[in-house]
Design an enzyme around this catalytic site. Structure first.
Site, short mmCIF file in Angstrom:
data_model
loop_
_atom_site.label_atom_id
_atom_site.label_comp_id
_atom_site.label_asym_id
_atom_site.label_seq_id
_atom_site.Cartn_x
_atom_site.Cartn_y
_atom_site.Cartn_z
CG ASP A 134 -1.95 -1.02 1.27
OD1 ASP A 134 -2.12 -1.70 0.25
OD2 ASP A 134 -2.63 -1.15 2.29
CG ASP B 107 -11.28 -2.15 -0.66
OD1 ASP B 107 -10.31 -2.90 -0.49
OD2 ASP B 107 -11.26 -1.20 -1.46
#
Ligand code: 1PR
Length: 530
Positions: free
Chosen positions: A224, A379
């Site tokens: 990330d 997500d």
């Protein structure tokens, strides 16, 4: 000097990087004479058979290519570049191939997932100089729905099993072709390319000849990436998507350095997620493009990039399509793009209207770059309900009861990095994205992210049962046993982790050493330093 035939249909960056890494310089052929005059020619085919042959025709490349192939000079066709050598393809019935090798190109008609994506082995049929230094047990990276079926068995150099045994490479004299991608096959692929470039090496057979090959489960490292408060691009990591600790963004290292480390440790793929991409336009985020360019020069496994893949209008009123954003990422070295927030909005609109527009990011990118190049990053967050019919979403029975003892739940899709919940459930999202042309699902789980408590097996089973495309299980890995658990209890093709790799709690090679003999994997290769 190597000449590379680029007919302009896609990404040849990774092939150039792999060859330059071997110390050779690459010249790109852009005119027919440059093909005719080449010393050694590499042809990395990208796209579809019909459009490839059409472009080769339009550019006047067919005759010089045939002449080159008949001249005895070294030729290496990769994937579609190998398929072009044959007479016809089921991908485009009316289109003639180069016809240098008798035979056809067929579509997989099997019960397993198509495309065949991932690392599979080779069964060597005859000696070749390209096997110098190989043990015979290596796996190579494949991504294809069609395979070649030569008339003459003698041209088959290796075969590979995927429900059927198919020719995974061919050789006739100095003409060589592989269905797999050596430029994305780590050290083994680099060795193979090096052997092709050094034309004077002996013909050999690897010491260990496999009679059966198996597709490996993939272990993926995820980075990330975002700017920290000082403006530096860093790898960060959230706990249930919260990346701040005592008010500052966690900094776990530099993106390119970490990616290189994971490559050396045996990662089968690397994923970069630009986690502020939903609000910052990625084409203005040049450091991220630079990260990709630098990484792809050193890391020879597939690279995925996500974050901000959507249509965008900048401050000057110029509109960029998601396809243009993706194209910039592909040019910079990405093999796949991952779409998060925009996929949810696309599916909501499609389910509302019942109409495919053909213009969504999923449809446009998969049409140009192929389904396998489009990953959907989901997500979801668990929402408990008292009964299976309490809500219209896809509800599952759960063994992990809710706070009030609820025995059912559904998985709510979110957008903008988990900040906004929607009414759509993860199963409907995945199924609809497959229908729109996505090639893979990256299945995160906000409840599990950063917890080290293991993958959400119930979520993964619910989504995997709804789609035929590969699923990457993500979120919650805390030890090597969690990987075994996810591969034994679900049909996920890959498992991804972040925190345990970044913090060196369990390095990738340790995960692979643990899985060796229990789950089919690409073995760790500690000398992965080409
Ligand atoms: O919505 O298309 O712009 O894409 C944004 C992308 O950024 C999405 O793919 C979304 O998953 C990701 N993202 C956004 N915010 C965060 C955050 O953490 N605040 N990261 C975020 C999600 C990725 C996970 C993680 C696993 C494994 N993190 O894949 O790597 O949960 O972690 P673990 O092994 O440590 O448990 P768009």
């Amino acid at each position: 000097m190597i000449t590379l035939l680029d007919y302009g249909a896609g990404n040849v960056r990774s092939v150039i990087n792999a060859i330059e890494n071997l110390g050779e310089s690459v010249q790109i052929a852009r005119r027919p004479e440059e093909i005719a005059n080449a010393e050694k020619l590499i042809f990395p085919g990208v796209g579809a058979f019909g459009s490839m042959m059409q472009i080769l025709n339009q550019k006047g490349y067919i005759d010089p290519l045939r002449d080159f192939l008949q001249s005895g000079r070294p030729f290496f066709g990769i994937c579609l570049g190998m398929q072009a050598l044959f007479e016809t393809s089921e991908e485009a019935f009316a289109t003639e191939g180069l016809g240098i090798l008798p035979g056809t190109v067929k579509r997989f008609d099997i019960d397993l997932a198509v495309p065949h994506i991932g690392w599979n082995g080779i069964h060597v049929k005859k000696p070749s100089r390209i096997f110098n230094g190989l043990a015979g047990t290596e796996k190579f990276y494949f991504v294809h729905s069609y395979y070649v079926d030569p008339v003459d068995d003698a041209v088959t150099l290796t075969s590979t099993d995927y429900a059927i045994a198919f020719a995974s490479s061919v050789q006739q004299g100095n003409i060589l072709g592989t269905q797999f991608h050596p430029e994305k096959s780590g050290r083994a692929g680099q060795l193979l390319l090096d052997n092709f470039l050094a034309v004077d090496r002996d013909k050999v057979t690897p010491p260990d000849i496999r009679t059966e090959t198996k597709l490996a489960k993939r272990i993926i490292a995820c980075l990330d990436v975002r700017s920290n408060d000082q403006g530096d691009l860093v790898v960060t990591k959230g706990d249930q998507y919260d990346v701040r600790e005592a008010g500052t963004v966690r900094n776990l290292g530099k993106p390119v350095e970490l990616a290189e480390r994971y490559y050396r440790e045996g990662a089968d793929e690397i994923t970069f997620l630009n986690i502020t991409g939903f609000r910052d336009f990625p084409l203005e985020d040049l450091p991220m493009i630079e990260v990709l360019k630098q990484t792809s020069k050193q890391v020879f496994v597939p690279l995925t990039i996500g974050g901000g893949i959507r249509d965008y209008t900048d401050a000057n009123g110029r509109t960029y399509s998601a396809l243009e954003v993706a194209a910039e990422y592909f040019r910079s070295g990405a093999d796949k793009v991952s779409i998060g927030s925009d996929a949810v909005l696309i599916v909501e609109e499609y389910l509302r209207s019942g109409q495919k527009t053909g213009k969504s990011a999923i449809e446009t990118i998969s049409r140009v770059y192929g389904n396998q190049a489009v990953v959907i990053s989901v997500d979801p967050r668990r929402v408990y309900v008292p009964s299976p019919d309490a809500v219209p979403q896809h509800v599952i029975a759960t063994d992990i009861p809710g706070p009030s003892g609820e025995a059912y739940c559904w998985y709510q899709c979110t957008i903008k990095g988990g900040r906004e919940g929607r009414n759509l459930d993860a199963v409907a999202l995945a199924r609809t994205c497959e229908d729109l042309g996505a090639g893979e699902i990256l299945l995160n789980c906000i409840d599990k992210d950063g917890t080290n408590s293991g993958f959400d097996i119930e979520l993964i089973n619910a989504v995997k049962q709804a789609v035929t495309i590969p699923v990457i299980a993500s979120s919650g890995a805390g030890n090597a046993q969690h990987f075994e658990e996810v591969f034994r209890q679900t049909a996920a093709e890959s498992a991804l982790a972040a925190g345990i790799f970044h913090r060196r709690e369990v390095p990738i090679d340790a995960v692979k050493t643990y899985l060796h003999g229990k789950v089919e994997i690409r073995p760790p290769d500690l000398t992965e330093n080409c």
